[in-house]
Design an enzyme around this catalytic site. Structure first.
Site, PDB file in Angstrom:
ATOM      1  N   CYS A  71      38.021  75.129  29.447  1.00 55.58           N
ATOM      2  CA  CYS A  71      38.346  74.180  28.376  1.00 55.58           C
ATOM      3  C   CYS A  71      39.099  74.855  27.238  1.00 55.58           C
ATOM      4  CB  CYS A  71      37.061  73.542  27.837  1.00 55.58           C
ATOM      5  SG  CYS A  71      36.352  72.277  28.907  1.00 55.58           S
TER       6      CYS A  71
ATOM      7  N   CYS B 185      40.770 103.553  29.614  1.00 53.10           N
ATOM      8  CA  CYS B 185      39.651 102.699  30.006  1.00 53.10           C
ATOM      9  C   CYS B 185      39.044 102.059  28.768  1.00 53.10           C
ATOM     10  CB  CYS B 185      38.581 103.502  30.758  1.00 53.10           C
ATOM     11  SG  CYS B 185      37.763 104.750  29.757  1.00 53.10           S
TER      12      CYS B 185
END
Length: 403
Positions: free
Chosen positions: A227, A248
């Site tokens: 949504c 990372c």
């Protein structure tokens, strides 16, 4: 040569028998935990009762029926920094059944995430988690799946297990928890739960490891993940292209622990029906800020099953009983500027006030004085004035020093 093969086959048979005995011990609860399975929770306050502190919640009026936690099944997708700690907390709370989904293996780089231990490096995360969790609480049933739910061949099986893998086979799980670290897996969980009408909770930690959030998704009632998707999802960007080689994401065990804690707290409130369940709860470690909000579903959501769930929820909403409140009688306001009816009482009587007042001037009709000048007291001491001598302050100081 034949003797060697025979010895090897005999050894394999012995190992298979040993494995079968180990599995039997685990099922019976005689494994590494040192206790048998407890059939019924007790509130007896003794050192040997692992549930005495949990059952105290019932005695103190926080939870009406804590024993019901053993009747619930929860699926956890992603057994990493947040997921493994979440699984541990639910295991210690005495959840009925846990279904664990993850395809990754334990690495030494995971050792900062609170749960896994160095000797488990190389094991699949779900197997390592099951081994540790079963030793913590043998009363919990475990079902582990070592695969990637986003692949076509495994997605259908994932949907089958969350719709049929409840405490009783054939019943759906009571809640699905998303503890994954990528948007592709979140969208897969969102798609499955929207299609099945399955309530789930999503969790996440930011890439810099200093913020996180949890979110409750009730299909049709609250916004699903599609949504209001993040930009990387809305733009259909491949996440793999965003990762730089040798770089990372950061990972703090403190942030992981906080997010896992508020996630499990929300799970307990949702399952055991106490307190207020948060539809969205954020965490910002830099300001110790915990924002909350409720997000309505998007009528133009890209997920057709979400739109379908919204229509079904609208049909169910009028049929749901509403709590009637007795009409309250409004008290009549005494005065618009003085709704509390406060009165100011003078300590001086009208006669005393008249005698102490000065003469009232003659005024046109309709005009009154706000106050009158009080009479000058006859016994008042007249002010004493001293004439200016014209001397400066320095001269006066010099005269005082000579005295």
């Amino acid at each position: 040569m034949a003797e060697s093969v025979e010895r090897l086959l005999q050894r394999v048979e012995e190992l298979e028998q040993e494995l079968a005995r180990e599995r039997s011990r685990r099922i019976a609860g005689d494994g590494h935990c040192g206790r048998t399975r407890i059939q019924k929770m007790s509130d007896e306050v003794v050192d040997s009762n692992p549930y005495s502190r949990l059952m105290a919640l019932k005695r103190m009026g926080v939870v009406s029926d804590y024993e019901k936690i053993r009747t619930y099944a929860v699926a956890i997708v992603g057994v990493g920094g947040v997921g493994s700690v979440t699984a541990e907390m639910l295991t210690r709370c005495g959840i009925g059944k846990l279904l664990l989904f993850d395809y990754d293996k334990v690495e030494l780089a995971n050792m900062n995430r609170l749960f896994f231990q160095p000797y488990q490096a190389g094991m699949s995360k779900v197997q390592a988690a099951e081994h540790t969790l079963r030793s913590i609480n043998p009363d919990v049933l475990f079902e582990v799946h070592n695969y990637n739910i986003t692949t076509v061949e495994h997605f259908e099986h994932f949907m089958n297990r969350i719709s049929n893998g409840g405490l009783e086979e054939g019943q759906p799980v009571d809640l699905v928890l998303s503890c994954v670290d990528n948007f592709e897996a979140r969208m897969a969980i969102n798609t499955a739960c929207n299609e099945l009408g399955q309530t789930w909770m999503e969790s996440g930690v930011s890439e810099n490891a200093v913020s996180g959030h949890i979110q409750l998704m009730v299909p049709g009632e609250s916004a699903c993940f599609a949504c209001a998707p993040p930009l990387v999802v809305a733009s259909n960007i491949d996440e793999k292209t965003l990762k730089r080689e040798g770089v990372c994401a950061a990972s703090l065990p403190t942030t992981m622990g906080v997010v896992a804690g508020i996630l499990v707290q929300n799970v307990l409130k949702f399952l055991l029906k106490f307190g207020t369940v948060s539809f969205y709860l954020g965490y910002n470690a830099m300001q110790d800020f915990f924002p909350t909000m409720f997000m309505k579903p998007n009528p133009q959501c890209d997920d057709k099953n979400c739109r379908k769930q919204q229509e079904e929820y609208k049909k169910r909403a009028p049929a749901q009983p509403t709590q009637e409140t007795a009409p309250q009688e409004e008290e009549e306001v005494v005065h618009e500027d003085n709704e509390w009816g406060i009165e100011l009482v003078s300590e001086v009587s009208e006669e005393e006030l008249k005698n102490s007042s000065g003469p009232v001037p003659t005024l046109p009709e309709g005009i009154t004085v706000a106050y009158t000048v009080p009479k000058k007291r006859e016994d008042s001491v007249s002010e004493v004035t001293v004439e200016d001598s014209g001397e400066s302050l320095e001269d006066l100081m010099a005269r005082m020093k000579k005295m």
